[in-house]
Design a protein around this motif. Structure first.
Motif, PDB file in Angstrom:
ATOM      1  N   ARG A  94       0.944  -1.169  -0.002  1.00  0.00           N
ATOM      2  CA  ARG A  94       0.019  -0.130  -0.022  1.00  0.00           C
ATOM      3  C   ARG A  94       0.870   1.193  -0.065  1.00  0.00           C
ATOM      4  O   ARG A  94       0.317   2.184  -0.777  1.00  0.00           O
ATOM      5  CB  ARG A  94      -1.205  -0.162   1.121  1.00  0.00           C
ATOM      6  N   LEU A  95       1.948   1.344   0.987  1.00  0.00           N
ATOM      7  CA  LEU A  95       2.876   2.313   0.958  1.00  0.00           C
ATOM      8  C   LEU A  95       3.394   2.830  -0.443  1.00  0.00           C
ATOM      9  O   LEU A  95       3.439   3.748  -0.974  1.00  0.00           O
ATOM     10  CB  LEU A  95       3.949   2.065   1.949  1.00  0.00           C
ATOM     11  N   ARG A  96       4.126   1.495  -0.934  1.00  0.00           N
ATOM     12  CA  ARG A  96       4.756   1.833  -2.370  1.00  0.00           C
ATOM     13  C   ARG A  96       3.762   2.270  -3.337  1.00  0.00           C
ATOM     14  O   ARG A  96       4.041   3.242  -4.164  1.00  0.00           O
ATOM     15  CB  ARG A  96       5.338   0.312  -2.769  1.00  0.00           C
ATOM     16  N   GLU A  97       2.519   1.656  -3.328  1.00  0.00           N
ATOM     17  CA  GLU A  97       1.433   2.227  -4.394  1.00  0.00           C
ATOM     18  C   GLU A  97       1.188   3.849  -4.241  1.00  0.00           C
ATOM     19  O   GLU A  97       1.256   4.487  -5.162  1.00  0.00           O
ATOM     20  CB  GLU A  97       0.346   1.456  -4.285  1.00  0.00           C
ATOM     21  N   ALA A  98       0.964   4.185  -2.896  1.00  0.00           N
ATOM     22  CA  ALA A  98       0.521   5.505  -2.692  1.00  0.00           C
ATOM     23  C   ALA A  98       1.919   6.517  -2.915  1.00  0.00           C
ATOM     24  O   ALA A  98       1.726   7.342  -3.355  1.00  0.00           O
ATOM     25  CB  ALA A  98       0.104   5.490  -1.087  1.00  0.00           C
ATOM     26  N   GLU A  99       3.097   5.972  -2.720  1.00  0.00           N
ATOM     27  CA  GLU A  99       4.330   6.802  -2.914  1.00  0.00           C
ATOM     28  C   GLU A  99       4.572   7.105  -4.432  1.00  0.00           C
ATOM     29  O   GLU A  99       4.902   8.219  -4.935  1.00  0.00           O
ATOM     30  CB  GLU A  99       5.628   6.205  -2.384  1.00  0.00           C
ATOM     31  N   HIS A 100       4.477   5.760  -5.117  1.00  0.00           N
ATOM     32  CA  HIS A 100       4.276   5.933  -6.427  1.00  0.00           C
ATOM     33  C   HIS A 100       3.173   6.774  -7.159  1.00  0.00           C
ATOM     34  O   HIS A 100       3.546   7.818  -7.778  1.00  0.00           O
ATOM     35  CB  HIS A 100       4.137   4.685  -7.195  1.00  0.00           C
ATOM     36  N   THR A 101       2.006   6.914  -6.739  1.00  0.00           N
ATOM     37  CA  THR A 101       0.985   7.851  -7.366  1.00  0.00           C
ATOM     38  C   THR A 101       1.445   9.229  -6.719  1.00  0.00           C
ATOM     39  O   THR A 101       1.174  10.127  -7.448  1.00  0.00           O
ATOM     40  CB  THR A 101      -0.483   7.448  -6.447  1.00  0.00           C
ATOM     41  N   ALA A 102       1.546   9.603  -5.605  1.00  0.00           N
ATOM     42  CA  ALA A 102       2.046  10.820  -5.169  1.00  0.00           C
ATOM     43  C   ALA A 102       3.197  11.395  -5.918  1.00  0.00           C
ATOM     44  O   ALA A 102       3.241  12.777  -5.927  1.00  0.00           O
ATOM     45  CB  ALA A 102       2.361  10.709  -3.819  1.00  0.00           C
ATOM     46  N   ARG A 103       4.118  10.716  -6.346  1.00  0.00           N
ATOM     47  CA  ARG A 103       5.224  11.037  -7.204  1.00  0.00           C
ATOM     48  C   ARG A 103       4.810  11.213  -8.740  1.00  0.00           C
ATOM     49  O   ARG A 103       5.344  11.996  -9.482  1.00  0.00           O
ATOM     50  CB  ARG A 103       6.365   9.948  -7.266  1.00  0.00           C
ATOM     51  N   SER A 104       3.695  10.520  -9.154  1.00  0.00           N
ATOM     52  CA  SER A 104       3.466  10.362 -10.430  1.00  0.00           C
ATOM     53  C   SER A 104       2.209  11.482 -11.041  1.00  0.00           C
ATOM     54  O   SER A 104       2.219  11.553 -12.118  1.00  0.00           O
ATOM     55  CB  SER A 104       2.893   8.942 -10.931  1.00  0.00           C
ATOM     56  N   VAL A 105       1.531  12.053 -10.176  1.00  0.00           N
ATOM     57  CA  VAL A 105       0.361  12.668 -10.337  1.00  0.00           C
ATOM     58  C   VAL A 105       0.894  14.256  -9.991  1.00  0.00           C
ATOM     59  O   VAL A 105       1.416  14.479  -9.100  1.00  0.00           O
ATOM     60  CB  VAL A 105      -0.861  12.291 -10.223  1.00  0.00           C
ATOM     61  N   ARG A 106       0.085  15.307 -10.550  1.00  0.00           N
ATOM     62  CA  ARG A 106       0.093  16.621 -10.222  1.00  0.00           C
ATOM     63  C   ARG A 106      -0.735  16.719  -8.853  1.00  0.00           C
ATOM     64  O   ARG A 106      -1.659  15.915  -8.473  1.00  0.00           O
ATOM     65  CB  ARG A 106      -0.515  17.538 -11.327  1.00  0.00           C
ATOM     66  N   ASP A 108      -2.823  18.885  -7.766  1.00  0.00           N
ATOM     67  CA  ASP A 108      -3.997  19.298  -8.278  1.00  0.00           C
ATOM     68  C   ASP A 108      -5.065  17.963  -8.504  1.00  0.00           C
ATOM     69  O   ASP A 108      -6.309  18.340  -8.648  1.00  0.00           O
ATOM     70  CB  ASP A 108      -4.287  20.674  -8.920  1.00  0.00           C
ATOM     71  N   ASP A 109      -4.397  16.964  -8.647  1.00  0.00           N
ATOM     72  CA  ASP A 109      -4.984  15.663  -9.009  1.00  0.00           C
ATOM     73  C   ASP A 109      -5.652  14.928  -7.965  1.00  0.00           C
ATOM     74  O   ASP A 109      -4.910  14.768  -6.729  1.00  0.00           O
ATOM     75  CB  ASP A 109      -4.267  14.587  -9.885  1.00  0.00           C
ATOM     76  N   PRO A 110      -7.032  14.845  -7.861  1.00  0.00           N
ATOM     77  CA  PRO A 110      -7.771  14.125  -6.931  1.00  0.00           C
ATOM     78  C   PRO A 110      -6.878  12.729  -6.134  1.00  0.00           C
ATOM     79  O   PRO A 110      -6.757  12.547  -5.012  1.00  0.00           O
ATOM     80  CB  PRO A 110      -9.161  13.746  -6.988  1.00  0.00           C
ATOM     81  N   ALA A 111      -6.278  12.133  -7.157  1.00  0.00           N
ATOM     82  CA  ALA A 111      -5.307  10.864  -6.692  1.00  0.00           C
ATOM     83  C   ALA A 111      -4.277  11.220  -5.812  1.00  0.00           C
ATOM     84  O   ALA A 111      -3.771  10.373  -4.905  1.00  0.00           O
ATOM     85  CB  ALA A 111      -4.807  10.202  -8.027  1.00  0.00           C
ATOM     86  N   TRP A 112      -3.563  12.504  -5.986  1.00  0.00           N
ATOM     87  CA  TRP A 112      -2.560  13.064  -5.161  1.00  0.00           C
ATOM     88  C   TRP A 112      -2.883  12.936  -3.708  1.00  0.00           C
ATOM     89  O   TRP A 112      -2.314  12.525  -2.724  1.00  0.00           O
ATOM     90  CB  TRP A 112      -1.986  14.060  -5.643  1.00  0.00           C
TER      91      TRP A 112
END
Length: 135
Positions: A94-106, A108-112
């Motif tokens: 879960r941590l790896r996935e969340a960190e990847h998403t946080a680095r990969s999207v802007r 202002d993206d709700p996914a961030w």
């Protein structure tokens, strides 16, 4: 592939007494010392060792400059939380996935925001577990 998945689901855990469902720790909780945390990190996520060493050097320098142990305490607490999370395969994923998403999207993206909330939730749970065990 289904046979592989089923075999993986019944692989004995570290204790050998129950199936590994990602909720069983891969190793016992280490002492909250540089040596204990470094050894755990070397087994669980060796790619993070250089970052740990860099942060330890920064904490030592700051402690020397300020004459307080607070930077060292923060360093040890932070890495204890990281190790607490990655001791559990499910939480680590879960941590790896969340960190990847946080680095990969802007930002202002709700996914961030969702990813940052997930990271905060994992860290909060790890801090509570450490506090409950007096670690």
């Amino acid at each position: 592939m289904t046979a592989q998945r089923n075999a993986a689901a019944t692989t004995p855990s570290v204790t050998g007494s129950e199936p590994d469902d990602g909720r069983t720790p891969l190793l016992p909780r280490p002492d909250r010392t540089t040596a204990g945390l470094r050894a755990a990190l070397a087994r669980l996520a060796p790619q993070q060792l250089p970052e740990m060493e860099r942060q330890m050097d920064e904490a030592l320098s700051l402690a020397a400059r300020t004459g307080t142990l607070a930077p060292l305490t923060r360093f040890l607490d932070g890495w204890a939380v990281t190790v607490e999370i990655i001791r559990f395969p499910r939480a680590a994923a879960r941590l790896r996935e969340a960190e990847h998403t946080a680095r990969s999207v802007r930002q202002d993206d709700p996914a961030w925001r969702t990813a940052m909330d997930e990271i905060r939730d994992l860290q909060t749970k790890a801090r509570k577990a450490l506090a409950a065990d007096g670690a």
